[in-house]
Scaffold this motif. Structure first.
Motif, PDB file in Angstrom:
ATOM      1  N   SER A   1       1.077  17.092  -0.550  1.00  0.00           N
ATOM      2  CA  SER A   1      -0.147  17.724  -1.041  1.00  0.00           C
ATOM      3  C   SER A   1      -1.039  16.906  -1.661  1.00  0.00           C
ATOM      4  O   SER A   1      -2.386  17.280  -2.136  1.00  0.00           O
ATOM      5  CB  SER A   1       0.306  19.138  -1.845  1.00  0.00           C
ATOM      6  N   VAL A   2      -0.754  15.828  -2.521  1.00  0.00           N
ATOM      7  CA  VAL A   2      -1.555  14.766  -3.045  1.00  0.00           C
ATOM      8  C   VAL A   2      -1.961  13.781  -2.081  1.00  0.00           C
ATOM      9  O   VAL A   2      -3.224  13.523  -2.119  1.00  0.00           O
ATOM     10  CB  VAL A   2      -0.571  14.209  -4.260  1.00  0.00           C
ATOM     11  N   ASP A   3      -1.151  13.405  -1.264  1.00  0.00           N
ATOM     12  CA  ASP A   3      -1.404  12.394  -0.328  1.00  0.00           C
ATOM     13  C   ASP A   3      -0.605  12.471   0.988  1.00  0.00           C
ATOM     14  O   ASP A   3       0.854  12.247   1.071  1.00  0.00           O
ATOM     15  CB  ASP A   3      -1.184  10.934  -0.879  1.00  0.00           C
ATOM     16  N   SER A   4      -1.315  12.891   2.017  1.00  0.00           N
ATOM     17  CA  SER A   4      -0.483  13.301   3.243  1.00  0.00           C
ATOM     18  C   SER A   4       0.121  12.273   3.898  1.00  0.00           C
ATOM     19  O   SER A   4       1.109  12.470   4.680  1.00  0.00           O
ATOM     20  CB  SER A   4      -1.468  13.915   4.132  1.00  0.00           C
ATOM     21  N   SER A   5      -0.040  11.004   3.732  1.00  0.00           N
ATOM     22  CA  SER A   5       0.379   9.715   4.392  1.00  0.00           C
ATOM     23  C   SER A   5       1.982   9.436   3.582  1.00  0.00           C
ATOM     24  O   SER A   5       2.604   8.577   4.113  1.00  0.00           O
ATOM     25  CB  SER A   5      -0.417   8.566   4.087  1.00  0.00           C
ATOM     26  N   VAL A   6       2.136  10.000   2.439  1.00  0.00           N
ATOM     27  CA  VAL A   6       3.408   9.545   1.608  1.00  0.00           C
ATOM     28  C   VAL A   6       4.524  10.296   2.143  1.00  0.00           C
ATOM     29  O   VAL A   6       4.636  11.545   2.503  1.00  0.00           O
ATOM     30  CB  VAL A   6       3.022   9.959   0.338  1.00  0.00           C
TER      31      VAL A   6
ATOM     32  N   ASP B   1       0.798  -1.126   0.168  1.00  0.00           N
ATOM     33  CA  ASP B   1       0.011   0.054   0.055  1.00  0.00           C
ATOM     34  C   ASP B   1       0.919   1.253   0.019  1.00  0.00           C
ATOM     35  O   ASP B   1       0.469   2.052  -0.629  1.00  0.00           O
ATOM     36  CB  ASP B   1      -0.963  -0.001   1.251  1.00  0.00           C
ATOM     37  N   GLU B   2       1.839   1.209   0.734  1.00  0.00           N
ATOM     38  CA  GLU B   2       2.800   2.507   0.698  1.00  0.00           C
ATOM     39  C   GLU B   2       3.661   2.631  -0.499  1.00  0.00           C
ATOM     40  O   GLU B   2       3.594   3.844  -0.953  1.00  0.00           O
ATOM     41  CB  GLU B   2       3.812   2.305   1.732  1.00  0.00           C
ATOM     42  N   LYS B   3       3.782   1.598  -1.361  1.00  0.00           N
ATOM     43  CA  LYS B   3       4.205   1.667  -2.633  1.00  0.00           C
ATOM     44  C   LYS B   3       3.573   2.366  -3.446  1.00  0.00           C
ATOM     45  O   LYS B   3       3.764   3.103  -4.327  1.00  0.00           O
ATOM     46  CB  LYS B   3       4.877   0.075  -2.931  1.00  0.00           C
ATOM     47  N   LYS B   4       2.138   1.894  -3.384  1.00  0.00           N
ATOM     48  CA  LYS B   4       1.080   2.374  -4.400  1.00  0.00           C
ATOM     49  C   LYS B   4       0.837   3.641  -4.259  1.00  0.00           C
ATOM     50  O   LYS B   4       0.794   4.434  -5.335  1.00  0.00           O
ATOM     51  CB  LYS B   4      -0.166   1.126  -4.076  1.00  0.00           C
ATOM     52  N   ARG B   5       0.988   4.031  -2.848  1.00  0.00           N
ATOM     53  CA  ARG B   5       0.362   5.582  -2.670  1.00  0.00           C
ATOM     54  C   ARG B   5       1.726   6.521  -2.991  1.00  0.00           C
ATOM     55  O   ARG B   5       1.322   7.574  -3.694  1.00  0.00           O
ATOM     56  CB  ARG B   5       0.183   5.604  -1.217  1.00  0.00           C
ATOM     57  N   PHE B   6       2.832   6.018  -2.962  1.00  0.00           N
ATOM     58  CA  PHE B   6       4.167   6.694  -3.469  1.00  0.00           C
ATOM     59  C   PHE B   6       4.065   6.851  -5.034  1.00  0.00           C
ATOM     60  O   PHE B   6       4.007   7.909  -5.371  1.00  0.00           O
ATOM     61  CB  PHE B   6       5.127   6.174  -2.791  1.00  0.00           C
ATOM     62  N   VAL B   7       3.626   5.863  -5.521  1.00  0.00           N
ATOM     63  CA  VAL B   7       3.644   5.920  -7.099  1.00  0.00           C
ATOM     64  C   VAL B   7       2.295   6.638  -7.408  1.00  0.00           C
ATOM     65  O   VAL B   7       2.770   7.558  -8.325  1.00  0.00           O
ATOM     66  CB  VAL B   7       3.532   4.529  -7.710  1.00  0.00           C
ATOM     67  N   ASN B   8       1.357   6.736  -6.825  1.00  0.00           N
ATOM     68  CA  ASN B   8       0.185   7.310  -7.155  1.00  0.00           C
ATOM     69  C   ASN B   8       0.516   8.791  -7.233  1.00  0.00           C
ATOM     70  O   ASN B   8       0.049   9.601  -8.106  1.00  0.00           O
ATOM     71  CB  ASN B   8      -0.834   6.774  -6.625  1.00  0.00           C
ATOM     72  N   ALA B   9       1.025   9.222  -6.026  1.00  0.00           N
ATOM     73  CA  ALA B   9       1.380  10.596  -5.792  1.00  0.00           C
ATOM     74  C   ALA B   9       2.278  11.181  -6.925  1.00  0.00           C
ATOM     75  O   ALA B   9       2.104  12.306  -7.393  1.00  0.00           O
ATOM     76  CB  ALA B   9       1.858  10.879  -4.462  1.00  0.00           C
ATOM     77  N   ILE B  10       3.357  10.382  -7.191  1.00  0.00           N
ATOM     78  CA  ILE B  10       4.189  10.760  -8.209  1.00  0.00           C
ATOM     79  C   ILE B  10       3.466  11.006  -9.496  1.00  0.00           C
ATOM     80  O   ILE B  10       3.829  11.962 -10.425  1.00  0.00           O
ATOM     81  CB  ILE B  10       5.433   9.730  -8.522  1.00  0.00           C
ATOM     82  N   LEU B  11       2.735  10.043 -10.069  1.00  0.00           N
ATOM     83  CA  LEU B  11       1.901  10.106 -11.146  1.00  0.00           C
ATOM     84  C   LEU B  11       0.882  11.299 -11.236  1.00  0.00           C
ATOM     85  O   LEU B  11       0.606  11.977 -12.415  1.00  0.00           O
ATOM     86  CB  LEU B  11       1.159   8.738 -11.410  1.00  0.00           C
ATOM     87  N   THR B  12       0.472  11.611 -10.083  1.00  0.00           N
ATOM     88  CA  THR B  12      -0.479  12.771 -10.122  1.00  0.00           C
ATOM     89  C   THR B  12       0.259  14.103 -10.334  1.00  0.00           C
ATOM     90  O   THR B  12      -0.192  14.993 -11.023  1.00  0.00           O
ATOM     91  CB  THR B  12      -1.269  12.977  -8.636  1.00  0.00           C
ATOM     92  N   LEU B  13       1.698  14.212  -9.493  1.00  0.00           N
ATOM     93  CA  LEU B  13       2.445  15.493  -9.767  1.00  0.00           C
ATOM     94  C   LEU B  13       2.794  15.451 -11.421  1.00  0.00           C
ATOM     95  O   LEU B  13       2.834  16.466 -11.949  1.00  0.00           O
ATOM     96  CB  LEU B  13       3.639  15.231  -9.079  1.00  0.00           C
TER      97      LEU B  13
END
Length: 275
Positions: free
Chosen positions: A76-81, A13-25
């Motif tokens: 700013s995309v996901d505060s948990s990242v 889940d942490e990997k997914k959130r990190f990747v998704n935040a990067i893709l959003t930026l």
């Protein structure tokens, strides 16, 4: 308080959130501004000119501020990242977990270096290389082709043992300081060698096009924190009055509101999962 973790310990889940935040930026255009900034300083930082981000004492505080700014953008995309770090003294091969298809993807194919799997492969349609040094708009890697081996723990320890932060002439020719040996222009070559080992865009000024850039530099930053703990009486140098470099209390471009002195204590901003 933000805690930066070893990428090898991240949950799925942490990997997914990190990747998704990067893709959003990437989608909103913010990611490419970081690539543009880094490339501009690579191009302007020379041994005999005004230098800020590279080949200079402010290499470490400059990148610490750069990483904080990027981490804040992710949050700013996901505060948990938080930014994970890649300990390349332990995860040393192309088979290491960070290169799996569910995280960064692997090395590039032989004929053109194009990364073919993972969320940053161009075939997925989410990772076009827009800030580039040539006509290729896809992420490239050539793991282990430029140099065969990543730095070892023994090599890192030999650099951490150096007691002086930096020394004249305050550039890539400095022979006795910790900063230049960590940056990789002298001695066992740590930071620079990792860029070359990854290859592709990581071997150019637009290296942040590869998301592993952030994990690599998070580990370089961790090594600086370890050095500071080992040598509490060894200050940032130079202190004042030095041409073409950023002294302790001079501001660093492009921010112009932060000095190396402001960046000496990482604990004001984040901690690491292990000393």
């Amino acid at each position: 308080m933000t805690v930066r973790k070893n990428q090898a310990t991240l949950t799925s889940d942490e990997k997914k959130r990190f990747v998704n935040a990067i893709l959003t930026l990437k989608r909103n255009g913010k990611y490419d501004t970081f690539v543009t900034t880094h490339n501009a300083f690579i191009m302007s930082d020379g041994d005999d000119t005004d230098r800020v981000g590279h080949r200079s004492p402010s290499f470490l505080p400059w990148h610490r501020r750069f990483l904080i700014e990027f981490e804040q953008a992710l949050q700013s995309v996901d505060s948990s990242v938080t930014l994970p770090y890649w300990d390349w003294t332990a995860d040393r091969t192309a088979a290491s977990s960070l290169w799996a298809a569910d995280f960064l993807g692997g090395t590039g194919r032989s004929r053109d270096g194009q990364v073919m799997d993972g969320p940053f492969a161009s075939s997925g349609g989410q990772w076009a290389i827009n800030v580039r040094v040539d006509g290729r708009n896809y992420l490239r890697r050539a793991l282990g082709a430029g140099v065969p081996q990543l730095p070892t723990k023994a090599e890192v320890d030999s650099v951490l043992a150096m007691s002086t932060y930096d020394e004249t002439p305050w550039n890539s020719m400095s022979t006795g300081g910790f900063r230049n040996h960590l940056e990789g222009w002298r001695g066992v070559n740590l930071h620079n060698r990792v860029h070359v080992w990854v290859g592709g865009q990581m071997g150019t000024g637009v290296s942040p096009n590869d998301p592993v850039f952030w994990m690599h530099h998070a580990f370089v930053d961790k090594l600086w924190a370890q050095w500071q703990d080992r040598h509490p009486n060894s200050p940032y140098l130079p202190a004042a009055g030095t041409p073409n470099v950023v002294d302790l209390r001079e501001t660093m471009r492009p921010w112009n509101n932060v000095t190396p002195a402001d960046m000496l204590d990482h604990k004001k901003f984040y901690t690491f999962d292990a000393a």
